[in-house]
Design a protein around this motif. Structure first.
Motif, PDB file in Angstrom:
ATOM      1  N   GLN A  82       0.818  -1.207   0.000  1.00 29.33           N
ATOM      2  CA  GLN A  82       0.000   0.000   0.000  1.00 29.33           C
ATOM      3  C   GLN A  82       0.854   1.259   0.000  1.00 29.33           C
ATOM      4  O   GLN A  82       1.969   1.278   0.531  1.00 29.33           O
ATOM      5  CB  GLN A  82      -0.932   0.024   1.222  1.00 29.33           C
ATOM      6  N   SER A  83       0.297   2.302  -0.580  1.00 31.29           N
ATOM      7  CA  SER A  83       0.894   3.629  -0.492  1.00 31.29           C
ATOM      8  C   SER A  83       0.498   4.261   0.837  1.00 31.29           C
ATOM      9  O   SER A  83      -0.249   3.668   1.627  1.00 31.29           O
ATOM     10  CB  SER A  83       0.387   4.508  -1.641  1.00 31.29           C
ATOM     11  N   ASP A  84       0.981   5.468   1.063  1.00 30.90           N
ATOM     12  CA  ASP A  84       0.433   6.279   2.139  1.00 30.90           C
ATOM     13  C   ASP A  84      -1.012   6.630   1.798  1.00 30.90           C
ATOM     14  O   ASP A  84      -1.476   6.412   0.666  1.00 30.90           O
ATOM     15  CB  ASP A  84       1.230   7.577   2.293  1.00 30.90           C
ATOM     16  N   VAL A  85      -1.732   7.187   2.763  1.00 30.31           N
ATOM     17  CA  VAL A  85      -3.047   7.736   2.467  1.00 30.31           C
ATOM     18  C   VAL A  85      -2.861   8.793   1.381  1.00 30.31           C
ATOM     19  O   VAL A  85      -2.050   9.716   1.523  1.00 30.31           O
ATOM     20  CB  VAL A  85      -3.681   8.357   3.733  1.00 30.31           C
ATOM     21  N   VAL A  86      -3.586   8.647   0.289  1.00 33.81           N
ATOM     22  CA  VAL A  86      -3.296   9.460  -0.892  1.00 33.81           C
ATOM     23  C   VAL A  86      -3.559  10.940  -0.638  1.00 33.81           C
ATOM     24  O   VAL A  86      -2.820  11.804  -1.123  1.00 33.81           O
ATOM     25  CB  VAL A  86      -4.091   8.960  -2.111  1.00 33.81           C
ATOM     26  N   LYS A  87      -4.556  11.267   0.162  1.00 34.19           N
ATOM     27  CA  LYS A  87      -4.838  12.682   0.416  1.00 34.19           C
ATOM     28  C   LYS A  87      -3.680  13.359   1.131  1.00 34.19           C
ATOM     29  O   LYS A  87      -3.494  14.578   1.013  1.00 34.19           O
ATOM     30  CB  LYS A  87      -6.140  12.850   1.209  1.00 34.19           C
ATOM     31  N   ASP A  88      -2.873  12.576   1.871  1.00 33.09           N
ATOM     32  CA  ASP A  88      -1.703  13.158   2.536  1.00 33.09           C
ATOM     33  C   ASP A  88      -0.589  13.470   1.543  1.00 33.09           C
ATOM     34  O   ASP A  88       0.295  14.292   1.832  1.00 33.09           O
ATOM     35  CB  ASP A  88      -1.187  12.209   3.612  1.00 33.09           C
ATOM     36  N   LEU A  89      -0.618  12.816   0.391  1.00 33.79           N
ATOM     37  CA  LEU A  89       0.358  13.105  -0.661  1.00 33.79           C
ATOM     38  C   LEU A  89      -0.045  14.320  -1.491  1.00 33.79           C
ATOM     39  O   LEU A  89       0.779  14.871  -2.225  1.00 33.79           O
ATOM     40  CB  LEU A  89       0.515  11.881  -1.574  1.00 33.79           C
ATOM     41  N   TYR A  90      -1.335  14.701  -1.381  1.00 29.09           N
ATOM     42  CA  TYR A  90      -1.865  15.881  -2.069  1.00 29.09           C
ATOM     43  C   TYR A  90      -2.579  16.749  -1.034  1.00 29.09           C
ATOM     44  O   TYR A  90      -3.807  16.898  -1.060  1.00 29.09           O
ATOM     45  CB  TYR A  90      -2.827  15.463  -3.180  1.00 29.09           C
ATOM     46  N   PRO A  91      -1.830  17.332  -0.094  1.00 30.75           N
ATOM     47  CA  PRO A  91      -2.448  17.991   1.064  1.00 30.75           C
ATOM     48  C   PRO A  91      -3.311  19.204   0.744  1.00 30.75           C
ATOM     49  O   PRO A  91      -4.148  19.594   1.554  1.00 30.75           O
ATOM     50  CB  PRO A  91      -1.238  18.380   1.930  1.00 30.75           C
ATOM     51  N   ASN A  92      -3.128  19.788  -0.422  1.00 25.58           N
ATOM     52  CA  ASN A  92      -3.891  20.989  -0.772  1.00 25.58           C
ATOM     53  C   ASN A  92      -5.051  20.697  -1.718  1.00 25.58           C
ATOM     54  O   ASN A  92      -5.608  21.618  -2.319  1.00 25.58           O
ATOM     55  CB  ASN A  92      -2.954  22.035  -1.394  1.00 25.58           C
ATOM     56  N   GLU A  93      -5.390  19.411  -1.842  1.00 23.47           N
ATOM     57  CA  GLU A  93      -6.453  19.008  -2.752  1.00 23.47           C
ATOM     58  C   GLU A  93      -7.528  18.223  -2.013  1.00 23.47           C
ATOM     59  O   GLU A  93      -7.312  17.704  -0.913  1.00 23.47           O
ATOM     60  CB  GLU A  93      -5.885  18.146  -3.874  1.00 23.47           C
ATOM     61  N   LEU A  94      -8.699  18.126  -2.656  1.00 24.96           N
ATOM     62  CA  LEU A  94      -9.819  17.388  -2.078  1.00 24.96           C
ATOM     63  C   LEU A  94     -10.015  16.022  -2.713  1.00 24.96           C
ATOM     64  O   LEU A  94     -10.754  15.194  -2.181  1.00 24.96           O
ATOM     65  CB  LEU A  94     -11.114  18.186  -2.227  1.00 24.96           C
ATOM     66  N   GLY A  95      -9.372  15.763  -3.858  1.00 25.37           N
ATOM     67  CA  GLY A  95      -9.654  14.509  -4.555  1.00 25.37           C
ATOM     68  C   GLY A  95     -11.123  14.461  -4.929  1.00 25.37           C
ATOM     69  O   GLY A  95     -11.692  15.436  -5.423  1.00 25.37           O
ATOM     70  N   ARG A  96     -11.749  13.329  -4.682  1.00 23.25           N
ATOM     71  CA  ARG A  96     -13.185  13.230  -4.955  1.00 23.25           C
ATOM     72  C   ARG A  96     -14.014  13.408  -3.683  1.00 23.25           C
ATOM     73  O   ARG A  96     -15.196  13.103  -3.655  1.00 23.25           O
ATOM     74  CB  ARG A  96     -13.512  11.890  -5.621  1.00 23.25           C
ATOM     75  N   ASN A  97     -13.388  13.918  -2.623  1.00 22.67           N
ATOM     76  CA  ASN A  97     -14.112  14.213  -1.397  1.00 22.67           C
ATOM     77  C   ASN A  97     -14.892  15.506  -1.561  1.00 22.67           C
ATOM     78  O   ASN A  97     -14.482  16.423  -2.254  1.00 22.67           O
ATOM     79  CB  ASN A  97     -13.142  14.342  -0.224  1.00 22.67           C
ATOM     80  N   LYS A  98     -16.001  15.609  -0.885  1.00 23.91           N
ATOM     81  CA  LYS A  98     -16.803  16.825  -0.929  1.00 23.91           C
ATOM     82  C   LYS A  98     -16.174  17.889  -0.035  1.00 23.91           C
ATOM     83  O   LYS A  98     -15.628  17.594   1.016  1.00 23.91           O
ATOM     84  CB  LYS A  98     -18.252  16.540  -0.468  1.00 23.91           C
ATOM     85  N   ALA A  99     -16.280  19.126  -0.462  1.00 23.21           N
ATOM     86  CA  ALA A  99     -15.756  20.234   0.342  1.00 23.21           C
ATOM     87  C   ALA A  99     -16.593  20.396   1.605  1.00 23.21           C
ATOM     88  O   ALA A  99     -17.771  20.091   1.634  1.00 23.21           O
ATOM     89  CB  ALA A  99     -15.790  21.504  -0.479  1.00 23.21           C
TER      90      ALA A  99
END
Length: 243
Positions: free
Chosen positions: A226-243
């Protein structure tokens, strides 16, 4: 030589690179990707470019996911599916800024060449979401089912493990394959952060598009990477999460 099945990437190039490094992938390894390469984090176009280059070194299979099926018409004609646009398509379009027409056409060729499923010599099936035909994937009546179906996984989750494969109660569509590997339905929905196993179905989508990790599994040993939690690799983004 290993065969690794890899879950939904959703534009997370940093996670993909990290995952392959942690799995110590070499050019001898076979890699089967279960679809949804785009839509989510900010590097969808870069993921596709990376995968194209990876396929020049490794033996790779790239299954088509629903997000890939949505993206393909845009690459072909700039047609924007409204559902796709609101489910990650906007970010994917933006990720193509700076890509030439020739590069986009090469990516389109990549999308168009994606199979809907892969069956190996051991009767192991790899498909993005599932299938519904009791006669197996060859008899599936609608191609979209391969990348949208969730009933296969729902059925596997609810089956009684005491029912054996030779029983008349065992679902016919599961009898055709020794194992089935899928993505599409995040294991986070079931409060699980690692790939899940039910009957002979393995779900490798561990929610990389949301608050989970990108995962791979060695189909012989069942070792998980496994990778790290992906949102931690893109800390300034939301991905497909809702704001």
């Amino acid at each position: 030589m290993r065969t690794l099945a890899i879950g939904d990437i959703h534009g997370g190039l940093k996670a993909l690179i990290q995952l392959l490094k942690r799995a110590e992938v070499t050019k001898e390894d076979n890699l089967i990707f279960l679809g949804d390469y785009v839509d989510g984090w900010s590097e969808s176009a870069q993921v596709i470019q990376y995968l194209i280059e990876l396929s020049e070194v490794n033996n790779c299979v790239f299954i088509k996911g629903n997000h890939d099926a949505w993206c393909e018409p845009w690459l072909a004609s700039e047609f924007v599916n409204d559902v796709w646009y609101s489910h990650g398509g906007k970010g994917t379009i933006e990720s193509y800024n700076g890509f030439s027409k020739a590069q986009k056409l090469k990516h389109l060729d990549f999308f168009e060449s994606m199979p809907l499923y892969h069956l190996d010599n051991e009767q192991r099936l790899f498909v993005h979401a599932g299938f519904t035909s009791m006669y197996g994937v060859e008899k599936e009546y609608n191609a979209q089912i391969f990348y949208f179906d969730r009933t296969l996984w729902e059925m596997a989750l609810t089956m009684d493990n005491r029912i054996k494969k030779d029983s008349s109660l065992y679902p016919n569509r599961l009898k055709h394959y020794s194992e089935i590997y899928i993505g599409h339905t995040p294991t986070l929905n079931f409060k699980k952060t690692k790939p899940m196993h039910a009957i002979n179905v393995w779900n490798i989508d561990t929610g990389a598009a949301f608050t989970g990790k990108l995962s791979a599994i060695d189909i012989e040993t069942k070792e998980i990477f496994q990778s790290d939690v992906v949102k931690d690799l893109y800390p300034n983004e939301l991905g497909r999460n809702k704001a």
